[in-house]
Design a protein around this motif. Sequence first.
Motif, PDB file in Angstrom:
ATOM      1  N   SER A 227      68.299  -1.812  37.464  1.00  0.00           N
ATOM      2  CA  SER A 227      67.033  -1.324  37.294  1.00  0.00           C
ATOM      3  C   SER A 227      66.121  -0.842  38.622  1.00  0.00           C
ATOM      4  CB  SER A 227      66.171  -2.254  36.620  1.00  0.00           C
ATOM      5  OG  SER A 227      66.062  -3.628  37.367  1.00  0.00           O
ATOM      6  N   TYR A 228      65.020  -0.030  38.523  1.00  0.00           N
ATOM      7  CA  TYR A 228      64.478   0.121  39.770  1.00  0.00           C
ATOM      8  C   TYR A 228      62.999   0.234  39.456  1.00  0.00           C
ATOM      9  CZ  TYR A 228      69.176   2.223  40.228  1.00  0.00           C
ATOM     10  OH  TYR A 228      70.602   2.326  40.175  1.00  0.00           O
ATOM     11  N   LEU A 229      62.252   0.178  40.423  1.00  0.00           N
ATOM     12  CA  LEU A 229      60.716   0.229  40.423  1.00  0.00           C
ATOM     13  C   LEU A 229      60.442   1.871  40.292  1.00  0.00           C
ATOM     14  CD1 LEU A 229      59.370  -2.086  43.044  1.00  0.00           C
ATOM     15  CD2 LEU A 229      59.515  -2.312  40.479  1.00  0.00           C
ATOM     16  N   ASP A 230      59.670   2.345  39.702  1.00  0.00           N
ATOM     17  CA  ASP A 230      59.206   3.540  39.678  1.00  0.00           C
ATOM     18  C   ASP A 230      58.789   4.306  40.849  1.00  0.00           C
ATOM     19  OD1 ASP A 230      58.803   6.092  38.062  1.00  0.00           O
ATOM     20  OD2 ASP A 230      56.714   6.078  38.290  1.00  0.00           O
ATOM     21  N   ALA A 231      58.066   3.606  41.833  1.00  0.00           N
ATOM     22  CA  ALA A 231      57.664   3.917  43.243  1.00  0.00           C
ATOM     23  C   ALA A 231      58.977   4.092  44.113  1.00  0.00           C
ATOM     24  CB  ALA A 231      56.892   2.802  43.868  1.00  0.00           C
ATOM     25  N   ASP A 232      60.280   3.600  43.984  1.00  0.00           N
ATOM     26  CA  ASP A 232      61.280   3.594  44.567  1.00  0.00           C
ATOM     27  C   ASP A 232      62.090   5.023  44.671  1.00  0.00           C
ATOM     28  OD1 ASP A 232      63.491   3.071  46.023  1.00  0.00           O
ATOM     29  OD2 ASP A 232      64.582   1.611  44.799  1.00  0.00           O
TER      30      ASP A 232
ATOM     31  N   LEU B 120      56.645  14.355  30.379  1.00  0.00           N
ATOM     32  CA  LEU B 120      57.199  15.564  29.872  1.00  0.00           C
ATOM     33  C   LEU B 120      56.711  16.839  30.720  1.00  0.00           C
ATOM     34  CD1 LEU B 120      58.638  17.292  27.796  1.00  0.00           C
ATOM     35  CD2 LEU B 120      56.293  17.528  26.621  1.00  0.00           C
ATOM     36  N   SER B 121      55.340  16.714  31.219  1.00  0.00           N
ATOM     37  CA  SER B 121      54.670  17.887  31.823  1.00  0.00           C
ATOM     38  C   SER B 121      55.272  17.708  33.291  1.00  0.00           C
ATOM     39  CB  SER B 121      53.382  17.573  31.973  1.00  0.00           C
ATOM     40  OG  SER B 121      52.502  17.735  30.581  1.00  0.00           O
ATOM     41  N   ALA B 122      55.579  16.635  33.880  1.00  0.00           N
ATOM     42  CA  ALA B 122      55.898  16.785  35.369  1.00  0.00           C
ATOM     43  C   ALA B 122      57.510  17.187  35.414  1.00  0.00           C
ATOM     44  CB  ALA B 122      56.027  14.920  35.575  1.00  0.00           C
ATOM     45  N   ILE B 123      58.348  16.740  34.354  1.00  0.00           N
ATOM     46  CA  ILE B 123      59.723  17.259  34.145  1.00  0.00           C
ATOM     47  C   ILE B 123      59.722  18.929  34.060  1.00  0.00           C
ATOM     48  CG2 ILE B 123      62.029  16.935  32.826  1.00  0.00           C
ATOM     49  CD1 ILE B 123      60.967  13.846  32.355  1.00  0.00           C
ATOM     50  N   ALA B 124      58.737  19.160  33.111  1.00  0.00           N
ATOM     51  CA  ALA B 124      58.778  20.679  32.883  1.00  0.00           C
ATOM     52  C   ALA B 124      58.619  21.587  34.013  1.00  0.00           C
ATOM     53  CB  ALA B 124      57.803  20.754  31.457  1.00  0.00           C
ATOM     54  N   THR B 125      57.592  21.037  34.677  1.00  0.00           N
ATOM     55  CA  THR B 125      57.248  21.774  35.908  1.00  0.00           C
ATOM     56  C   THR B 125      58.066  21.482  37.447  1.00  0.00           C
ATOM     57  OG1 THR B 125      55.432  20.208  36.668  1.00  0.00           O
ATOM     58  CG2 THR B 125      54.831  21.861  35.264  1.00  0.00           C
ATOM     59  N   GLY B 126      58.932  20.225  37.380  1.00  0.00           N
ATOM     60  CA  GLY B 126      59.366  19.759  38.436  1.00  0.00           C
ATOM     61  C   GLY B 126      58.407  19.330  39.591  1.00  0.00           C
ATOM     62  N   ASN B 127      57.444  19.072  39.019  1.00  0.00           N
ATOM     63  CA  ASN B 127      56.365  18.367  40.074  1.00  0.00           C
ATOM     64  C   ASN B 127      56.274  16.722  39.813  1.00  0.00           C
ATOM     65  OD1 ASN B 127      54.171  18.064  41.440  1.00  0.00           O
ATOM     66  ND2 ASN B 127      52.534  18.462  40.028  1.00  0.00           N
ATOM     67  N   THR B 128      57.399  16.303  40.081  1.00  0.00           N
ATOM     68  CA  THR B 128      57.676  14.898  39.795  1.00  0.00           C
ATOM     69  C   THR B 128      56.758  14.092  40.841  1.00  0.00           C
ATOM     70  OG1 THR B 128      59.362  14.866  41.517  1.00  0.00           O
ATOM     71  CG2 THR B 128      60.268  15.255  39.424  1.00  0.00           C
ATOM     72  N   ASP B 129      56.566  12.945  40.101  1.00  0.00           N
ATOM     73  CA  ASP B 129      55.371  12.009  40.854  1.00  0.00           C
ATOM     74  C   ASP B 129      55.951  10.790  40.784  1.00  0.00           C
ATOM     75  OD1 ASP B 129      55.464  11.485  38.188  1.00  0.00           O
ATOM     76  OD2 ASP B 129      53.538  11.750  37.663  1.00  0.00           O
ATOM     77  N   GLY B 130      57.328  10.069  40.504  1.00  0.00           N
ATOM     78  CA  GLY B 130      57.721   9.005  40.484  1.00  0.00           C
ATOM     79  C   GLY B 130      59.391   9.024  40.501  1.00  0.00           C
ATOM     80  N   LEU B 131      60.024   8.015  40.410  1.00  0.00           N
ATOM     81  CA  LEU B 131      61.344   7.912  40.285  1.00  0.00           C
ATOM     82  C   LEU B 131      61.761   8.288  38.879  1.00  0.00           C
ATOM     83  CD1 LEU B 131      64.150   7.310  41.455  1.00  0.00           C
ATOM     84  CD2 LEU B 131      63.809   4.910  40.717  1.00  0.00           C
ATOM     85  N   LEU B 132      60.986   8.054  37.770  1.00  0.00           N
ATOM     86  CA  LEU B 132      61.479   8.432  36.342  1.00  0.00           C
ATOM     87  C   LEU B 132      61.630  10.015  36.472  1.00  0.00           C
ATOM     88  CD1 LEU B 132      60.115   6.751  33.198  1.00  0.00           C
ATOM     89  CD2 LEU B 132      60.605   9.537  33.422  1.00  0.00           C
ATOM     90  N   THR B 133      60.337  10.787  36.862  1.00  0.00           N
ATOM     91  CA  THR B 133      60.591  12.158  36.590  1.00  0.00           C
ATOM     92  C   THR B 133      61.343  12.592  37.565  1.00  0.00           C
ATOM     93  OG1 THR B 133      58.437  12.152  38.040  1.00  0.00           O
ATOM     94  CG2 THR B 133      58.330  12.293  35.490  1.00  0.00           C
ATOM     95  N   ARG B 134      61.767  12.143  38.737  1.00  0.00           N
ATOM     96  CA  ARG B 134      62.331  12.718  39.898  1.00  0.00           C
ATOM     97  C   ARG B 134      64.041  12.552  39.443  1.00  0.00           C
ATOM     98  NH1 ARG B 134      64.595  15.919  43.651  1.00  0.00           N
ATOM     99  NH2 ARG B 134      66.184  14.704  44.950  1.00  0.00           N
TER     100      ARG B 134
END
Length: 210
Positions: free
Chosen positions: A70-75, A100-114
């Motif tokens: 498991s990982y922190l979202d900030a990692d 969903l919006s971050a994944i859709a645009t590629g504008n990731t803001d943390g580890l989950l969306t990255r």
Amino acid sequence: MQQHVIPAPRRRMIVGISGATGIIYGLRALEVLRSLDIETHLVMSKPGERTLAHETELKVHDVRAMADFSYLDADIGAAIASGSFRTMGMIVAPCSVRSLSAIATGNTDGLLTRAADVCLKERRRVVLMFRETPLHAGHIRAMAQATENGAIVFPPVPAFYDRPASLEEMVNHTVGRVLDLYDLDAGLFNRWGSQPDAVPPAAARAGGDA
């Protein structure tokens, strides 16, 4: 000459839990993936942790213990942030509008969306269990854009043809259908056509009385 057989590595799945209602889907996915001997890599967002407190009696450390890693979202330097780290893909359960919006645009803001964005660029399967209703046009555009990027938007809509008798059966059906998308069968639900019809087709066509 003795040959050394290199054992096949365990298959890996990334599981993301974001801040939308329906955290039970992510928890059940972790349980089932473990039963299938799939190595799980979990990342929870901070809003996901807050949802956990509202919807269950579990603590964050309890959920982290359900995953192999498991990982922190900030990692953002974690293994799952790199395309060279091979996985089967990712399940985001539940998936919030923001994720969903971050994944859709590629504008990731943390580890989950990255991690989801990495899976998409590597052409790996990403299933987003989007939890929002009703929808406005912005939500629908984001779902369309995520789909165009290769993600599968999978709102956890319950099925009733199997006549579920409990919340557990409803969750199992939905999680089982998500795992189908990765060719994983945990036997969580009865498939359409696997059970005999309650009313013979001929009788149904005749109006019920044969």
